[in-house]
Design an enzyme around this catalytic site. Structure first.
Site, PDB file in Angstrom:
ATOM      1  N   HIS A 102      -7.690   1.813   9.172  1.00  0.00           N
ATOM      2  CA  HIS A 102      -6.435   1.365   8.555  1.00  0.00           C
ATOM      3  C   HIS A 102      -5.245   2.008   9.260  1.00  0.00           C
ATOM      4  CE1 HIS A 102      -3.465   0.364   5.425  1.00  0.00           C
ATOM      5  NE2 HIS A 102      -3.038   1.608   5.611  1.00  0.00           N
ATOM      6  N   GLU A 103      -5.345   3.307   9.541  1.00  0.00           N
ATOM      7  CA  GLU A 103      -4.254   3.980  10.244  1.00  0.00           C
ATOM      8  C   GLU A 103      -4.102   3.442  11.659  1.00  0.00           C
ATOM      9  OE1 GLU A 103      -2.247   5.599   8.537  1.00  0.00           O
ATOM     10  OE2 GLU A 103      -3.542   5.709   6.766  1.00  0.00           O
TER      11      GLU A 103
ATOM     12  N   HIS B 142      -1.898   0.456  11.841  1.00  0.00           N
ATOM     13  CA  HIS B 142      -0.466   0.694  12.015  1.00  0.00           C
ATOM     14  C   HIS B 142      -0.115   0.879  13.487  1.00  0.00           C
ATOM     15  CE1 HIS B 142       0.442   0.759   7.811  1.00  0.00           C
ATOM     16  NE2 HIS B 142      -0.310   1.814   7.553  1.00  0.00           N
TER      17      HIS B 142
END
Length: 236
Positions: free
Chosen positions: A105-106, A109
């Site tokens: 998920h990071e 970004h």
């Protein structure tokens, strides 16, 4: 003029109750999902840090480092200022489904920055503004309520405070699609580069959906708070 009777400062808090209940449910859900899937090893046996590195490299982001930081799980983040993915030791060194999808998920970004995803640029522009307005919104609103009974400056302070809080709501509104998109990218990349099987994918989707709901809850709370502010206004 602003007043304490009717929808006063304390009685107006009733509009926050649905959002507060929703937030409690969401927090319980994400804790449950994380607790369950942090105990299940992913099919590849790779750690969160390894998964992050694999997805970064697959997207041509070899220049983005994966750092291990102090702190508890779920405090992981992508830092645009240093263009780095920062994972807690628990997430970075664990080969669970939860660790893998949180790390990815990071990375989502980082991919957003890499492709120039517009909403994350807007959110970054709002960060310094929101850091300031979130600090002064409620003090100005309360000052406006107090002064409205004695002089004309009450309305001015209240309106400035309200405008400050509108930026807070706007920030949450922009943050929601940014976070949902990061999770969507993570799931897609995990499937594309083959680091998940069907069981992993199902578990990862549950974890990331639960996490995304925290941003829905944050937006709901911000909107309810803005509604409360509006109810404090005497429209007569």
């Amino acid at each position: 003029m602003y007043y304490y009777g009717g929808w006063g400062y304390y009685t107006s808090m009733i509009v926050l109750i649905p959002a507060m209940i929703f937030t409690i449910i969401v927090q319980a859900n994400i804790k449950s999902a994380y607790s369950r899937y942090s105990q299940i090893r992913n099919s590849r046996g790779i750690t969160g840090a390894q998964a992050a590195r694999m997805v970064l490299d697959a997207n041509g982001l070899q220049n983005v480092p994966v750092n291990v930081i102090r702190g508890e799980a779920l405090n992981d983040y992508y830092d645009p200022s240093s263009n780095s993915v920062n994972l807690s030791s628990e997430i970075a060194g664990t080969s669970s489904i939860a660790a893998m999808c949180i790390a990815c998920h990071e990375v989502g970004h980082a991919i957003q920055y890499g492709v120039g995803y517009a909403p994350i640029k807007v959110r970054n522009l709002l960060v310094p503004v929101v850091n300031l307005t979130s600090r002064f919104s409620w003090p100005l609103i309360i000052l406006g309520l107090v002064l409205s009974t004695t002089n004309a400056y009450g309305s001015l302070f209240f309106n400035i405070g309200t405008l400050c809080f509108v930026f807070v709501v706007l920030f949450h509104l922009v943050t929601l699609p940014v976070e949902v998109n990061a999770s969507s990218r993570a799931l897609k990349q995990m499937r594309t580069i083959g680091i998940v099987d069907d069981a992993d994918y199902t578990g990862s989707r549950k974890v990331l959906r639960a996490a995304a709901m925290t941003y829905v809850a944050a937006l709901a709370t911000a909107v309810a708070s803005l509604l409360r502010i509006m109810l404090l206004r005497d429209r007569n």
